[in-house]
Design an enzyme around this catalytic site. Structure first.
Site, PDB file in Angstrom:
ATOM      1  N   GLU A  35      14.906  17.989 -14.670  1.00 17.04           N
ATOM      2  CA  GLU A  35      15.379  17.542 -15.971  1.00 17.04           C
ATOM      3  C   GLU A  35      16.872  17.823 -16.076  1.00 17.04           C
ATOM      4  OE1 GLU A  35      14.595  20.902 -19.375  1.00 17.04           O
ATOM      5  OE2 GLU A  35      12.848  20.068 -18.411  1.00 17.04           O
TER       6      GLU A  35
ATOM      7  N   HIS B  65       7.165  27.820 -17.458  1.00 18.11           N
ATOM      8  CA  HIS B  65       5.919  27.048 -17.388  1.00 18.11           C
ATOM      9  C   HIS B  65       4.809  27.827 -16.694  1.00 18.11           C
ATOM     10  CE1 HIS B  65       8.576  23.118 -17.301  1.00 18.11           C
ATOM     11  NE2 HIS B  65       8.593  23.724 -18.480  1.00 18.11           N
TER      12      HIS B  65
ATOM     13  N   ASN C  60       6.683  18.672 -16.950  1.00 21.44           N
ATOM     14  CA  ASN C  60       6.574  19.698 -17.994  1.00 21.44           C
ATOM     15  C   ASN C  60       5.122  19.728 -18.506  1.00 21.44           C
ATOM     16  OD1 ASN C  60       9.024  17.967 -17.919  1.00 21.44           O
ATOM     17  ND2 ASN C  60       9.907  19.715 -18.947  1.00 21.44           N
TER      18      ASN C  60
END
Ligand code: FAE
Length: 512
Positions: A368, A453, A491
């Protein structure tokens, strides 16, 4: 536009000692919010217990949350010093002392990795970037091998995306918005090196973002708010699943209560022991509540730590040997690139990322294009990569230290760095640029010490059945990121939400 402040999420009285309830949900993040809403809609009263605060009251500065550039006591969960992922600037450390407080971001330190997590009513949705990505269907088999992809892509991903309020940036507006200059520079560099560049959906209110850029509303994403919370514009769970759940009149949330033990009750159901804490983290009361069914939704780390402790210390000895295993970091690794002076990334940067570089198939990395919202021109491009690492760690009970350890080793991030380099070595070579070495320490190119995450630790169809029912204990369920074995290729919260939607539908139909 109605998005200035988050609606209060807590209602009703806190759970009392000795209460007896049909269903108790531990945690108010994605998994917990889905469970509470769907159970309540099926007519079942639900008590939610959350260790963090309810973030609904502005401080003396008029804000609920601080900016990333000026963290204060609200920023961190019970720390006395900040621990920013970008820890240095031009080599100088930027962390600072803060008063110990039940702040919104937990930088939880294990031996080999710091795991960032949201704390408060809304869980990770309070602090995340809101990037709401459905994985490519052809990759789903590697993410959750025991789940039917057709039902996920036909029913549960669409249901999750709709309920979360996922939307896309206006591509025309994107081309000129000053706050996304950094993303346009990221696109230019990706495309010149031949990489697939893509917009990424988000739960931020894109109309509000436009109004922030136009200067007609109070700024949040354009005023440096994200990792320590957003005051406006962000459709956190407080504004989606949780407000819908509370609107049923069947859901109650008790914040600043931390569950410590779950064990079978003599007369059936489970005794849930919890500590009430104050905003300094001190225990002010302990309570026992009896619940017919208990949903573990404390997040991958929170749920795994509880289950591993409860199995090892004799509260839930029948949990199987898969508990604590299969934990991964979603392959997170960060880096920065130093641009040439003609590639300024902008002094005004939206904290909400809107684009990514997909080199998964060829190089195992999805990156990202991240902001660096310092308010000054940095000439830096920052990236968070998600990589296809196979490394998995295990939680274990450390009786001597009275805590749960995680076997992750920092050196395991080398795989992720190698994969991320398939993108950034090529871009640097094409652009004649170099990695920034001043952002993550002194002369350090890669932020290889963290994850945003966490996934796994009570893996679906291993520690639980194929719908999250814990083996050995009818009425105990896992319904959060702990179910997912370490990687989602993108994600994770849309997949966590969609899986929770799938599982709760079956549980409501079959178990209640
Ligand atoms: P989570 O949302 O962590 O909720 C668990 C809740 O349980 C928390 O509120 C805890 O305080 C609470 N809890 C824990 N233990 C206890 C206990 N013993 N008693 C009572 N309560 C407890 O779990 N993901 C994306 O998809 N897109 C992004 O853009 C993105 N950006 C991120 C940025 C940051 C800075 C961070 C930290 C995370 C980001 N994530 C992102 C990850 C995402 O927020 C995360 O995967 C989900 O929040 C996990 O959802 P769970 O329901 O598993």
């Amino acid at each position: 536009m109605g998005t200035r402040f988050a609606a209060p999420a807590s209602a009703g009285a806190p759970l009392g000692d000795g209460a007896s309830v049909p269903v108790l949900v531990i945690g108010t993040g994605y998994g917990g919010a889905v469970a509470a809403l769907r159970l309540a809609q099926a007519g079942v009263p639900v008590e939610m217990v959350e260790m963090g605060m309810s973030w609904d009251t502005p401080g003396s500065d008029g804000r609920i949350f601080p900016k990333v550039t000026s963290p204060d006591h609200r920023a961190y969960w019970l720390r006395t010093r900040t621990k920013a992922p970008v820890s240095n600037f031009f080599g100088f450390p930027i962390d600072k002392d803060v008063p110990r407080f039940t702040g919104v971001l937990d930088a939880e330190e294990f031996a080999g990795i710091t795991v960032y997590q949201g704390r408060g009513v809304g869980g990770g949705s309070l602090v995340n970037g809101g990037m709401a990505v459905t994985p490519k269907r052809e990759r789903f088999g590697s993410i959750l091998p025991s789940v039917d992809a057709a039902e996920m892509y036909d029913t549960y991903y669409p249901r999750a995306n709709a309920a979360l309020g996922v939307g896309s940036i206006d591509p025309v507006w994107f081309e000129t918005a000053p706050c996304y200059q950094y993303a346009r520079v990221g696109r230019k560099h990706a495309q010149r090196s031949g990489f697939a560049w893509t917009f990424v959906p988000d739960i931020y209110d894109w109309d509000y973002m436009k109004a922030e850029q136009a200067g007609t509303v109070t700024r949040s994403a354009l005023d440096g708010q994200v990792m320590y919370g957003n005051d406006a514009g962000k459709k956190s769970l407080v504004r989606t699943y949780l407000s819908q759940a509370l609107a049923t009149g069947r859901v109650n949330i008790t914040p600043l209560h931390r569950v410590t033990t779950v064990s079978p009750a003599p007369g059936g159901g489970y005794v849930v022991r919890m500590e009430q804490i104050n905003t300094a983290g001190d225990v002010v009361a302990t309570k026992n509540v009896t619940a017919g069914k208990v949903f573990f939704a404390a997040g991958s780390v929170g749920t795994s730590k509880l289950l591993v402790k409860l199995k090892a210390t004799g509260s839930l000895p029948l949990l199987n040997s898969e508990v604590g295993k299969g934990w991964g970091d979603n392959g997170n690794v960060m880096c920065g690139r130093a641009n040439h002076m003609w590639d300024a990334t902008g002094t005004l940067q939206s904290t909400i990322p809107c684009s990514g570089i997909d080199n998964w198939a060829a190089g195992g990395a999805f990156a990202e294009v991240a902001p660096l919202p310092t308010g000054i021109e940095t000439y830096a491009s920052l990236y968070l990569s998600i990589t296809n690492t196979s490394k998995r760690a295990e939680f274990s009970w450390n009786a001597a230290a009275n805590r749960v350890d995680l076997s992750w080793q920092t050196a395991w991030k080398q795989d992720s760095i190698t994969m991320a380099k398939t993108i950034f070595d090529k871009i640097n070579s094409k652009e004649g640029t170099i990695y920034r070495t001043d952002l993550f320490g002194v002369y350090k190119q890669w932020q290889d010490g963290l994850t945003y995450h966490p996934l796994g630790g009570a893996v679906l169809n291993k520690a639980t059945d194929n719908y999250g029912r814990l083996q050995g204990y009818p009425g105990l369920y896992v319904i959060d990121g702990a179910l997912i074995p370490g990687n989602t290729t993108v994600n994770p919260f849309v997949t966590i939400t969609a899986l929770a939607e799938r599982n709760i539908e079956r549980i409501v139909a079959a178990d209640l």
